[in-house]
Write a protein that holds these residues in place. Sequence first.
Motif, mmCIF file in Angstrom:
data_model
loop_
_atom_site.group_PDB
_atom_site.id
_atom_site.type_symbol
_atom_site.label_atom_id
_atom_site.label_comp_id
_atom_site.label_asym_id
_atom_site.label_seq_id
_atom_site.Cartn_x
_atom_site.Cartn_y
_atom_site.Cartn_z
ATOM 1 N N HIS A 1 -3.488 35.096 131.293
ATOM 2 C CA HIS A 1 -2.160 35.627 129.973
ATOM 3 C C HIS A 1 -2.287 34.367 129.120
ATOM 4 C CE1 HIS A 1 1.291 36.917 128.431
ATOM 5 N NE2 HIS A 1 2.145 36.389 128.565
ATOM 6 N N GLU A 2 -2.607 34.646 127.668
ATOM 7 C CA GLU A 2 -2.444 33.928 126.412
ATOM 8 C C GLU A 2 -3.372 32.395 127.164
ATOM 9 O OE1 GLU A 2 1.503 33.933 125.300
ATOM 10 O OE2 GLU A 2 1.234 35.802 125.001
ATOM 11 N N ARG A 3 -4.097 32.908 127.408
ATOM 12 C CA ARG A 3 -4.846 31.460 127.605
ATOM 13 C C ARG A 3 -6.475 30.384 126.541
ATOM 14 N NH1 ARG A 3 -8.348 29.034 133.074
ATOM 15 N NH2 ARG A 3 -9.122 27.149 132.562
ATOM 16 N N PHE A 4 -6.629 31.699 125.871
ATOM 17 C CA PHE A 4 -8.049 31.434 125.033
ATOM 18 C C PHE A 4 -7.832 31.442 124.178
ATOM 19 C CE2 PHE A 4 -9.587 32.363 129.633
ATOM 20 C CZ PHE A 4 -10.576 31.521 129.694
ATOM 21 N N ASP A 5 -8.642 30.828 123.084
ATOM 22 C CA ASP A 5 -8.954 30.729 121.354
ATOM 23 C C ASP A 5 -9.146 31.849 121.305
ATOM 24 O OD1 ASP A 5 -6.427 28.644 121.107
ATOM 25 O OD2 ASP A 5 -8.631 27.304 121.762
ATOM 26 N N VAL A 6 -10.536 31.679 121.438
ATOM 27 C CA VAL A 6 -11.485 33.065 121.258
ATOM 28 C C VAL A 6 -12.151 33.023 123.161
ATOM 29 C CG1 VAL A 6 -13.846 32.690 120.943
ATOM 30 C CG2 VAL A 6 -12.437 31.379 119.748
ATOM 31 N N VAL A 7 -12.692 34.650 123.097
ATOM 32 C CA VAL A 7 -13.014 35.442 124.012
ATOM 33 C C VAL A 7 -13.959 36.298 122.789
ATOM 34 C CG1 VAL A 7 -12.979 37.374 125.628
ATOM 35 C CG2 VAL A 7 -10.668 35.828 125.702
ATOM 36 N N LEU A 8 -15.305 35.997 123.710
ATOM 37 C CA LEU A 8 -16.973 36.322 123.643
ATOM 38 C C LEU A 8 -17.782 37.434 125.181
ATOM 39 C CD1 LEU A 8 -18.754 33.735 123.006
ATOM 40 C CD2 LEU A 8 -17.576 33.934 121.579
ATOM 41 N N LEU A 9 -17.761 39.010 124.229
ATOM 42 C CA LEU A 9 -18.369 39.479 124.976
ATOM 43 C C LEU A 9 -19.398 39.819 123.917
ATOM 44 C CD1 LEU A 9 -18.068 41.472 127.310
ATOM 45 C CD2 LEU A 9 -16.651 42.503 126.229
ATOM 46 N N MET A 10 -20.707 39.264 124.657
ATOM 47 C CA MET A 10 -22.360 39.615 124.147
ATOM 48 C C MET A 10 -23.169 40.375 124.555
ATOM 49 S SD MET A 10 -22.003 36.942 121.684
ATOM 50 C CE MET A 10 -23.274 36.478 121.190
ATOM 51 N N ASN A 11 -23.926 40.560 124.132
ATOM 52 C CA ASN A 11 -25.478 41.106 124.494
ATOM 53 C C ASN A 11 -24.845 43.114 125.398
ATOM 54 O OD1 ASN A 11 -28.412 41.888 124.998
ATOM 55 N ND2 ASN A 11 -27.651 40.607 126.519
ATOM 56 N N SER A 12 -24.121 43.105 124.564
ATOM 57 C CA SER A 12 -24.207 45.611 124.717
ATOM 58 C C SER A 12 -23.049 44.993 126.258
ATOM 59 C CB SER A 12 -24.897 45.799 125.252
ATOM 60 O OG SER A 12 -24.729 47.007 123.921
ATOM 61 N N SER A 13 -22.254 44.209 126.279
ATOM 62 C CA SER A 13 -21.688 43.883 127.993
ATOM 63 C C SER A 13 -19.989 44.861 128.489
ATOM 64 C CB SER A 13 -21.286 42.491 128.358
ATOM 65 O OG SER A 13 -22.296 41.769 128.415
#
Length: 271
Positions: A107-119
Amino acid sequence: MAEQASRDWWEELLQVYEFAHYRQYADELTRREVDFLIDALGLRGVETILDLACGGGRHSLALAARGWTVVGLDAAASVLDHARAAAAEQGLSVEFVIGDMRDLPYHERFDVVLLMNSSLGFFDDATNQAVLHGIARALVPGGKVLIQCLNPYQIERYLRDFRSGWYPIGSGFVLREARFDPRRATLEIDYRYIDASRGIDVTHPGDQIRLYGFPELTAMLRAAGLRPLSVFGDAALPPVPFTEESVWQVVIATRDRTVRMEAEDADHAHR
């Protein structure tokens, strides 16, 4: 006769040993993609990043090597064991967590989330939408998510090189067979691995990946309280515009307070 192997076994083969077999290509691809991530997201070196469905951790490790605080999350325990070993070997501090993207604990921990390669797209539509809601909750207000996924309108072009064929991994060979079901907008992929020297002949349980066009994807992001900011045609520099010929779509969206509150109000209204 081929026997079915577990998904974790396949994840280890395709996420660890395949990249090791093609190390030079994989390292160069990772370098180019991380250069793009830094540029496209405007990263300054102080952000905390969640690498969702991180696999063997190639993006997590590369970002940590450049100074970012990174958490890599994946469902395959054996793959994360390799990622942790690689971090230790390189003297990097990366938190690798076994988890399910459908049930993110943050909960409200990250500045950026990545979801790469058609995940994005391994579940039904409602669950894929729930994944985006979980990402929104994990982001701080003003945080950004970057999603790289295939463009269904150019799937035939993608499948020209990817549809079927044998290729080597280690001392064996993988047979990949892919097809697209337009009625469900779903990419279906089967694998078989044969290593005669070790008496191995196994098949993959089968992947089904729901592909979303840009209008669908941006509507889903907005429903999750994420405001789309930009889209690119590839994770590469110089920036590649998203056009009718783009095989990939790389979408960046942000969570801000106004959008978050609207999303939460709508969520409560449905309960």
